[in-house]
Scaffold this motif. Sequence first.
Motif, PDB file in Angstrom:
ATOM      1  N   PRO A  75       0.792  -1.233   0.000  1.00  0.00           N
ATOM      2  CA  PRO A  75       0.000   0.000   0.000  1.00  0.00           C
ATOM      3  C   PRO A  75       0.823   1.281   0.000  1.00  0.00           C
ATOM      4  O   PRO A  75       0.477   2.239  -0.693  1.00  0.00           O
ATOM      5  CB  PRO A  75      -0.828  -0.119   1.287  1.00  0.00           C
ATOM      6  CG  PRO A  75      -0.933  -1.588   1.533  1.00  0.00           C
ATOM      7  CD  PRO A  75       0.393  -2.145   1.076  1.00  0.00           C
ATOM      8  N   GLU A  76       1.905   1.307   0.767  1.00  0.00           N
ATOM      9  CA  GLU A  76       2.720   2.523   0.851  1.00  0.00           C
ATOM     10  C   GLU A  76       3.292   2.909  -0.510  1.00  0.00           C
ATOM     11  O   GLU A  76       3.237   4.066  -0.930  1.00  0.00           O
ATOM     12  CB  GLU A  76       3.838   2.345   1.868  1.00  0.00           C
ATOM     13  CG  GLU A  76       4.660   3.607   2.082  1.00  0.00           C
ATOM     14  CD  GLU A  76       5.722   3.439   3.152  1.00  0.00           C
ATOM     15  OE1 GLU A  76       6.518   4.378   3.334  1.00  0.00           O
ATOM     16  OE2 GLU A  76       5.762   2.369   3.802  1.00  0.00           O
ATOM     17  N   ASN A  80       2.233   1.928  -3.492  1.00  0.00           N
ATOM     18  CA  ASN A  80       1.147   2.276  -4.417  1.00  0.00           C
ATOM     19  C   ASN A  80       0.616   3.681  -4.165  1.00  0.00           C
ATOM     20  O   ASN A  80       0.325   4.415  -5.116  1.00  0.00           O
ATOM     21  CB  ASN A  80       0.015   1.241  -4.324  1.00  0.00           C
ATOM     22  CG  ASN A  80       0.356  -0.049  -5.039  1.00  0.00           C
ATOM     23  OD1 ASN A  80       0.758  -0.046  -6.200  1.00  0.00           O
ATOM     24  ND2 ASN A  80       0.207  -1.175  -4.351  1.00  0.00           N
ATOM     25  N   ARG A  81       0.522   4.075  -2.912  1.00  0.00           N
ATOM     26  CA  ARG A  81       0.091   5.446  -2.619  1.00  0.00           C
ATOM     27  C   ARG A  81       1.086   6.449  -3.189  1.00  0.00           C
ATOM     28  O   ARG A  81       0.692   7.476  -3.764  1.00  0.00           O
ATOM     29  CB  ARG A  81      -0.080   5.649  -1.109  1.00  0.00           C
ATOM     30  CG  ARG A  81      -1.307   4.963  -0.526  1.00  0.00           C
ATOM     31  CD  ARG A  81      -1.588   5.455   0.888  1.00  0.00           C
ATOM     32  NE  ARG A  81      -0.514   5.133   1.822  1.00  0.00           N
ATOM     33  CZ  ARG A  81      -0.467   4.038   2.560  1.00  0.00           C
ATOM     34  NH1 ARG A  81      -1.426   3.133   2.469  1.00  0.00           N
ATOM     35  NH2 ARG A  81       0.530   3.827   3.409  1.00  0.00           N
ATOM     36  N   SER A 110      -4.416  -0.155  -3.876  1.00  0.00           N
ATOM     37  CA  SER A 110      -3.284  -0.078  -2.950  1.00  0.00           C
ATOM     38  C   SER A 110      -2.568  -1.408  -2.761  1.00  0.00           C
ATOM     39  O   SER A 110      -1.487  -1.451  -2.146  1.00  0.00           O
ATOM     40  CB  SER A 110      -3.752   0.448  -1.581  1.00  0.00           C
ATOM     41  OG  SER A 110      -4.682  -0.434  -0.993  1.00  0.00           O
ATOM     42  N   THR A 111      -3.130  -2.505  -3.309  1.00  0.00           N
ATOM     43  CA  THR A 111      -2.555  -3.833  -3.041  1.00  0.00           C
ATOM     44  C   THR A 111      -2.518  -4.769  -4.237  1.00  0.00           C
ATOM     45  O   THR A 111      -1.746  -5.743  -4.233  1.00  0.00           O
ATOM     46  CB  THR A 111      -3.378  -4.556  -1.960  1.00  0.00           C
ATOM     47  OG1 THR A 111      -4.738  -4.686  -2.411  1.00  0.00           O
ATOM     48  CG2 THR A 111      -3.345  -3.804  -0.647  1.00  0.00           C
ATOM     49  N   GLU A 122      -6.744  -2.610   5.857  1.00  0.00           N
ATOM     50  CA  GLU A 122      -6.758  -1.334   6.561  1.00  0.00           C
ATOM     51  C   GLU A 122      -8.121  -1.139   7.198  1.00  0.00           C
ATOM     52  O   GLU A 122      -9.030  -1.957   7.020  1.00  0.00           O
ATOM     53  CB  GLU A 122      -6.432  -0.194   5.592  1.00  0.00           C
ATOM     54  CG  GLU A 122      -5.057  -0.333   4.949  1.00  0.00           C
ATOM     55  CD  GLU A 122      -4.648   0.905   4.173  1.00  0.00           C
ATOM     56  OE1 GLU A 122      -4.869   2.024   4.672  1.00  0.00           O
ATOM     57  OE2 GLU A 122      -4.116   0.739   3.057  1.00  0.00           O
ATOM     58  N   THR A 133      -4.666   4.621   3.816  1.00  0.00           N
ATOM     59  CA  THR A 133      -5.123   4.886   2.448  1.00  0.00           C
ATOM     60  C   THR A 133      -6.330   5.797   2.422  1.00  0.00           C
ATOM     61  O   THR A 133      -6.433   6.694   1.575  1.00  0.00           O
ATOM     62  CB  THR A 133      -5.411   3.565   1.711  1.00  0.00           C
ATOM     63  OG1 THR A 133      -4.190   2.797   1.637  1.00  0.00           O
ATOM     64  CG2 THR A 133      -5.899   3.830   0.301  1.00  0.00           C
ATOM     65  N   TRP A 145      -5.011   9.161   3.134  1.00  0.00           N
ATOM     66  CA  TRP A 145      -4.327   9.657   1.928  1.00  0.00           C
ATOM     67  C   TRP A 145      -5.333  10.201   0.923  1.00  0.00           C
ATOM     68  O   TRP A 145      -5.114  11.285   0.344  1.00  0.00           O
ATOM     69  CB  TRP A 145      -3.509   8.518   1.323  1.00  0.00           C
ATOM     70  CG  TRP A 145      -2.927   8.784  -0.020  1.00  0.00           C
ATOM     71  CD1 TRP A 145      -1.764   9.445  -0.301  1.00  0.00           C
ATOM     72  CD2 TRP A 145      -3.470   8.379  -1.288  1.00  0.00           C
ATOM     73  NE1 TRP A 145      -1.539   9.484  -1.664  1.00  0.00           N
ATOM     74  CE2 TRP A 145      -2.570   8.833  -2.292  1.00  0.00           C
ATOM     75  CE3 TRP A 145      -4.606   7.676  -1.678  1.00  0.00           C
ATOM     76  CZ2 TRP A 145      -2.800   8.603  -3.652  1.00  0.00           C
ATOM     77  CZ3 TRP A 145      -4.839   7.437  -3.020  1.00  0.00           C
ATOM     78  CH2 TRP A 145      -3.941   7.903  -3.992  1.00  0.00           C
ATOM     79  N   VAL A 160     -10.394  -0.568  -1.915  1.00  0.00           N
ATOM     80  CA  VAL A 160      -9.334  -0.865  -0.953  1.00  0.00           C
ATOM     81  C   VAL A 160      -9.766  -2.068  -0.115  1.00  0.00           C
ATOM     82  O   VAL A 160     -10.960  -2.283   0.107  1.00  0.00           O
ATOM     83  CB  VAL A 160      -9.088   0.358  -0.029  1.00  0.00           C
ATOM     84  CG1 VAL A 160      -7.980   0.091   0.975  1.00  0.00           C
ATOM     85  CG2 VAL A 160      -8.778   1.607  -0.844  1.00  0.00           C
TER      86      VAL A 160
END
Length: 259
Positions: free
Chosen positions: A19-20, A22-23, A47-48, A59, A65, A68, A84
């Motif tokens: 996720p990090e 992808n963000r 995100s995954t 999450e 996310t 974000w 998500v």
Amino acid sequence: MCETLKIALVQADLVWENPEQNRRNFTKKIDAIHEAVDLVVLPEMFSTGFTMNPKAVFETMQGETVLWMQELTHKKNIAITGSVVIKEECRFYNRLFFVTPNGGLEYYDKKHTFTLVGEDEIYTAGTKKPIIDFKGWKICPLICYDLRFPVWARNTEDYDVLIYVANWPTPRVTAWDTLLKARAIENMCYCIGVNRVGTDGVNSEYNGHSAAYDVLGNELTAFGSGEEQTEIVTLEKRHISAYRNKFKFLQDRDGFILK
């Protein structure tokens, strides 16, 4: 009420279960949109990737996310939608969020979980079909496998735009192309589909074919197959009203009740 709605379709590769990263990637892609838009559409599980291992990546509604999305919509003065992996009350959901710059947050849980890979055994199916009012436009957001079920998308709410976010694999992309166009024609609405590209962590391949169609089924986009790409389309209320008033096809549909 806005007579036009400008939408950015972001077709992208996804970093598997990260996720990090992808963000960060989507922040760059959205920052690269220099034309003013109202809404940005991201793929399913953006995100995954389409993972059946939610325990590793889930999450919450207050997670990074969602935060974000809220921060970016406020900063850019745009709305963002995409799905998500969410855990809520000990259940996992493939949950689409529609976040607006004024702090609004609505969501939709995927109704038709993909039995071919066991999504139905891992994720809880949704039961409600939201119609989102955004800038005077009525938007129906759905997810991937929902595309195969026209009754669920049936335009009984007089919506203007139907949106599908997806991880739709290459071997069945002809169905994706055909059904997106069909949903636009039969519902007399704009239909938008945003699919991913690349290869995921279980070696499923995706070649995009994201697209936008008007009420008559004319394609408004020209996405390259398999390429990361962002396209912007402008939707017009007068296009919808002109053809609905002229043809009145929605008035002739069969009546029935879902059980």
